[in-house]
Scaffold this active site. Structure first.
Site, short mmCIF file in Angstrom:
data_model
loop_
_atom_site.label_atom_id
_atom_site.label_comp_id
_atom_site.label_asym_id
_atom_site.label_seq_id
_atom_site.Cartn_x
_atom_site.Cartn_y
_atom_site.Cartn_z
N ASP A 149 2.15 3.14 2.96
CA ASP A 149 1.01 4.06 2.89
C ASP A 149 1.44 5.50 2.66
OD1 ASP A 149 -1.45 5.26 3.08
OD2 ASP A 149 -2.04 4.31 4.94
N ARG B 155 -6.01 14.93 6.67
CA ARG B 155 -6.45 14.78 5.29
C ARG B 155 -6.62 16.14 4.62
NH1 ARG B 155 -12.11 12.30 3.01
NH2 ARG B 155 -12.86 14.23 3.96
N TYR C 295 -4.43 7.91 -6.80
CA TYR C 295 -5.71 8.60 -6.95
C TYR C 295 -5.63 10.05 -7.41
CZ TYR C 295 -4.98 10.00 -1.98
OH TYR C 295 -4.50 10.47 -0.79
N HIS D 273 0.93 5.54 -1.38
CA HIS D 273 0.51 6.76 -2.07
C HIS D 273 1.80 7.55 -2.29
CE1 HIS D 273 -3.56 5.71 -0.93
NE2 HIS D 273 -3.31 5.85 0.35
N HIS E 266 0.84 -1.21 0.00
CA HIS E 266 0.00 0.00 0.00
C HIS E 266 0.87 1.24 0.00
CE1 HIS E 266 -3.76 2.07 0.25
NE2 HIS E 266 -3.40 2.73 1.34
N HIS F 142 -6.06 -1.56 5.87
CA HIS F 142 -6.26 -1.14 7.27
C HIS F 142 -7.21 -2.10 7.98
CE1 HIS F 142 -3.99 2.37 6.28
NE2 HIS F 142 -4.92 2.85 5.47
N ARG G 96 -17.15 5.08 1.25
CA ARG G 96 -17.68 6.44 1.27
C ARG G 96 -17.43 7.17 -0.05
NH1 ARG G 96 -12.93 6.87 4.41
NH2 ARG G 96 -11.44 8.40 3.57
#
Length: 460
Positions: free
Chosen positions: A324, A83, A122, A59, A57, A273, A210
């Site tokens: 991550d 975030r 993303y 990013h 994982h 997670h 979500r």
């Protein structure tokens, strides 16, 4: 024939001595022979040889703001306040800066014992949310970074459509992430040739429950399966208690419970997670064969909580580790943090050891490699015939390791060294990428990273 002689090697069955390793031109192991006599002229590993660790994982762009959110911006900081800061940073990423950041990150990973990465990607569009003329621009930047660094990669373009449960419209600062389901499937088709050319695997990452409505999730999984029946599927799930509460308010069910009842979760899936589950969810999720993607240093950095690994293992659950947000880029450090988190939670020691492997570092390494390989959808599951020659050689002369038996050298590497300092060499698909602890691109990639970070950090 390419070959290496390992005085000690960690095979899927455990430690073996005097192991002759040979691999073909494609980098696949064709000989793993314990108790061999070293052939004349065969290179000898400088220390114990471990399987390369998959990082399940990542990013990549977030590496450039590691350490820059460690201040209190609200009365009570949380994942959600972090975030907001991350979104500000993501808004300034360019194709050039993403490639520079990712190249340095992948160099760091290789120097730290990772040999493959699952890139959960993303940031898709230009800074105002407009698609680039070439819609695959940022995906291609990541593929180039992996190719130039010599890192194996599973690229997971992220499907992101809503800002919350119940199909809430996306926020303005999420515009760079948004794709329709058809557009996502078209992107996967578009980048397949480039991925195949460098031995990469393509999968799909529905960002979270979500961010992807039920109809879109179903259509995306069905479309991906039509394109590639074995392609991996990764999803953020049950990372935060607020996410759990919001999911219950929306559906009457917890996130993992809802996913298992509404999606065809199986061995292709990685539940990233999965921190906040009930005992029943642990049992039901483990039964699917899905991999739990545990990111201990990021979960600690963000205040997520602690995964109940003993309960997961009790049900035969599979798992791997990821870095991550890259607050830490170090394969051994993730294992250390995982074990220490369990110790703090349970007030016990050597929690993840087992009867077959009482040495906890050995047990964790074998389990994380197997789970990471499954999550990556690549043949990188350890030092065995048919698997890729992804190898890490420790330095037996390192002061923390010297004169110890091999299994104790691994323990000293994880628990008693600086974690990267004892790594001497790393091979990916039989190609030596790290020698004497250093990547050939280290200096140039570090310079380009610093330049990209300086240009990307938003002014105060």
């Amino acid at each position: 024939m390419n070959e290496l002689f390992a005085p000690n090697a960690l095979l899927p069955t455990g430690w073996a001595r005097n192991v002759l390793l040979q691999w073909d031109e494609a980098g696949r192991l064709c000989t793993v022979a314990p108790d061999a006599v070293v052939p004349q002229g065969t290179p000898v590993a400088p220390g114990p040889v471990l399987p390369g660790m998959p990082n399940l994982h990542s990013h990549a762009f977030q590496r450039a703001f590691a350490g820059l959110t460690e201040y209190r911006g609200e009365s009570q900081d949380s994942f959600w306040s972090w975030r907001n800061l991350m979104y500000r940073f993501a808004a300034r990423i360019t194709p050039e800066s993403l490639e520079a950041i990712a190249t340095w990150l992948y160099v760091e990973m290789l120097e730290a014992g990772y040999t493959s990465v699952c890139e959960f990607h993303y940031v898709h569009h230009d800074q105002d949310g407009t698609p680039y003329a070439d819609d695959a621009t940022l995906s291609q930047a990541l593929l180039r970074a992996a190719r130039n660094a010599g890192m194996g990669i599973t690229l997971l373009p992220v499907l992101y459509q809503t800002s919350g449960f119940g199909a809430k419209p996306p926020r303005a600062d999420q515009a760079r992430f948004i794709r329709s389901t058809d557009n996502m499937l078209s992107l996967l088709e578009r980048i397949t040739p480039a991925a195949q050319a460098q031995g990469a695997v393509l999968g799909l990452a529905p960002h979270s429950l979500r961010a992807v409505p039920p109809d879109s999730l179903a259509a995306a999984v069905q479309g991906l399966t039509a394109l590639s029946p074995e392609a991996p599927i990764h999803i953020h799930i049950a990372e935060q208690t607020q996410e759990v509460d919001d999911c219950i308010a929306w559906s009457g069910q917890r996130p993992v419970q809802w996913l298992l009842e509404h999606a065809p979760v199986d061995e292709r899936w990685c539940l990233v997670h999965a921190t906040h589950m009930t005992p029943q969810e642990y049992a039901d999720a483990a039964r699917t064969g899905a991999v739990a993607g545990i990111c201990p240093t990021t979960e600690a950095n963000l205040g997520d909580g602690i995964f109940d690994m003993p309960l997961w293992l009790q049900h035969g659950g599979r798992w791997g580790v990821g870095s991550d947000s890259h607050a830490c880029v170090n394969a051994a450090e993730e294992l250390l943090m995982l074990e220490y988190g369990q110790r703090l939670s349970l007030r016990q020691r050597n929690v993840l050891a087992n009867a077959a492997q009482p040495e906890v570092a050995t047990a964790m390494t074998l389990q994380a490699v197997a789970g990471g390989s499954q999550a990556a959808g690549r043949a990188i599951g350890g030092i065995a015939v048919g698997q890729q020659a992804d190898l890490v050689a420790l330095d037996a002369q390192h002061v923390a390791l010297r004169d110890l038996p091999a299994h104790s050298m691994l323990s000293a590497h994880v628990f008693g060294s600086h974690r990267t300092s004892a790594i001497d060499s790393v091979w990916v698909a039989g190609q030596r990428r790290i020698a004497a602890g250093r990547h050939a691109l280290h200096g140039d990639a570090a310079h380009a990273f610093v330049t990209a970070r300086s240009a990307t950090i938003a002014p105060d």
